[in-house]
Design a protein around this motif. Structure first.
Motif, short mmCIF file in Angstrom:
data_model
loop_
_atom_site.label_atom_id
_atom_site.label_comp_id
_atom_site.label_asym_id
_atom_site.label_seq_id
_atom_site.Cartn_x
_atom_site.Cartn_y
_atom_site.Cartn_z
N THR A 1 100.34 83.41 -15.89
CA THR A 1 100.56 82.04 -15.65
C THR A 1 101.25 81.50 -14.44
O THR A 1 101.84 82.40 -13.64
N ARG A 2 101.17 80.30 -14.22
CA ARG A 2 101.66 79.79 -12.97
C ARG A 2 103.36 79.88 -13.12
O ARG A 2 103.83 79.81 -11.91
N ASP B 1 96.75 82.36 -5.84
CA ASP B 1 95.89 82.63 -7.02
C ASP B 1 94.33 82.90 -6.07
O ASP B 1 94.12 83.03 -4.81
N ALA B 2 93.30 83.20 -6.95
CA ALA B 2 92.28 83.39 -6.33
C ALA B 2 91.47 82.38 -5.77
O ALA B 2 90.48 82.47 -4.88
N GLU B 3 91.89 81.18 -5.81
CA GLU B 3 91.30 80.16 -4.96
C GLU B 3 92.21 79.89 -3.66
O GLU B 3 91.94 78.81 -3.02
N ARG C 1 95.44 79.02 -3.74
CA ARG C 1 96.83 78.19 -3.96
C ARG C 1 97.89 78.91 -4.50
O ARG C 1 97.84 79.72 -4.92
N ALA D 1 100.60 79.69 -6.41
CA ALA D 1 101.03 79.82 -8.05
C ALA D 1 102.38 79.69 -8.15
O ALA D 1 103.07 79.23 -9.05
N ARG E 1 103.77 74.56 -5.24
CA ARG E 1 102.73 74.87 -6.16
C ARG E 1 101.42 74.33 -6.13
O ARG E 1 101.51 72.82 -6.01
N HIS F 1 94.57 91.19 -11.97
CA HIS F 1 94.39 89.88 -11.41
C HIS F 1 93.49 89.62 -10.34
O HIS F 1 93.95 89.24 -9.29
N TRP G 1 94.03 87.34 -6.72
CA TRP G 1 95.22 87.14 -6.81
C TRP G 1 96.21 88.10 -5.82
O TRP G 1 95.91 89.13 -5.87
#
Length: 354
Positions: free
Chosen positions: A3-4, A24-26, A28, A30, A48, A97, A100
């Protein structure tokens, strides 16, 4: 699933003494801990959900998705607010993950920063240290020489006193020779080398002399490629580090020195502003079970004339640092493991990368 912002993760992150963020994978952000907020001068709430590139300009390898870890030392970064940093950076992928990344940022030690004020402070310390050491070291033999000359004048055995004068003059000359090691600005000639004969030579020389009675263990990566280095300089580095370790062990407790080698993927440094990062995958460590350096001088161990021993000259580690830098590498000091051990880590380029 990560979770973020879960309560347990937040508590863990806030307790860490280093700046850490999770991407994260994009790409961004987290999560970010309190140390990261302080370092970047930006709240986690503001970070965030934003792309990492909108907050901090990082090397592409640090946020890539090839699954490899990435480490860089003394890296110059700039935040979105224009705040400039020099940090040691490490980025690893979270195994459970995919895509990530966890990124840690450490303030680069002041002795490694390239700022003018740090250079001036180091230069001032070196000048003061040089004056103090020379005054102390040269005063003693000069006093002996003067006394010997007076005894010769009084008719005391001239042959014995003349030998004393020669020995003391030689001692002053040896001190000056050690000082001259730092004034040699000629570039070192580097070549592809197999480091294992050098390690064996250093081990044998140590056990025959200053490390007699000390256990020397070896933990080597047998597949290590050739290193790009200067044979004599690297041998001197190894001997200096092993002598430093042997001295630190003293005469009590467990007396063990461990030599290790490994290949470090993603290890790189920036040689200077505007220059590409140089991979330094060849790692050589000299590890000892001694107490380590006092905290107040740990960041300045590689500065000339800094020593934790009353009788120390503070030249051995400074020369190690100079020789390693002249070969295009870096040397680091740390306390690691349980129980804590002293680690001197030398990182050098491999032969095929130049």
């Amino acid at each position: 699933m990560l979770t973020r912002r879960g309560p347990e993760a937040a508590e863990l992150l806030s307790a860490l003494p280093v700046a850490l963020m999770v991407v994260d994978a994009e790409g961004r952000i987290a999560q970010a801990n309190a140390e990261c907020e302080l370092l970047l001068n930006l709240s986690e709430r503001a970070m965030r959900g934003r792309s990492i590139g909108d907050v901090l300009a990082l090397p592409e390898e640090a946020v890539g998705h090839d699954g490899r870890a990435f480490t860089a030392f003394d890296l110059a970064l700039e935040t979105v607010r224009g705040h400039r940093l020099r940090v040691d950076l490490a980025a690893v992928e979270l195994v459970e993950h995919p895509g990530w990344r966890m990124i840690t940022l450490h303030n680069a030690a002041s002795s490694r920063r390239l700022g003018v004020s740090a250079d001036r402070a180091a230069a001032a310390r070196s000048a003061v240290g040089a004056a103090a050491m020379l005054a102390h070291e040269i005063k003693n033999p000069l006093s002996s020489i003067r006394g010997a000359a007076q005894l010769i004048a009084d008719g005391v055995d001239a042959q014995v006193m003349t030998k004393l004068v020669i020995d003391e003059v030689d001692r002053v000359a040896a001190l000056i020779d050690r000082m001259e090691d730092f004034t040699d600005t000629r570039p070192l000639v580097v070549e592809p080398l197999n480091i294992y004969p050098l390690l064996a030579h250093a081990r044998d020389a140590a056990q025959a002399g200053f490390a007699r009675g000390i256990t020397i263990e070896e933990r080597f990566d047998p597949s290590l490629p050739r290193v790009l280095a200067n044979r004599d300089a690297l041998l001197q580095v190894l001997l200096n580090l092993m002598k430093n370790a042997a001295t630190a062990l003293g005469d009590r407790g467990e007396r063990r020195i461990t030599l290790t080698t490994s290949y470090r993927h993603g290890m790189a440094i920036a040689p200077g502003p505007g220059r590409p990062r140089l991979p330094l995958p060849i790692e050589i460590c000299v590890v000892d079970t001694g107490p380590g350096a006092p905290e107040d001088i740990a960041e300045h161990l590689f500065d000339p004339f800094v020593s934790s021993r009353p009788e120390g000259k503070g030249l051995g580690l400074a020369l190690v640092d100079k020789l390693v830098r002249d070969m295009g590498g870096i040397v680091q000091y740390s306390r690691e493991g349980t129980p804590n051990e002293t680690v001197f880590r030398v990182l050098l380029p491999r032969a095929s990368q130049r």
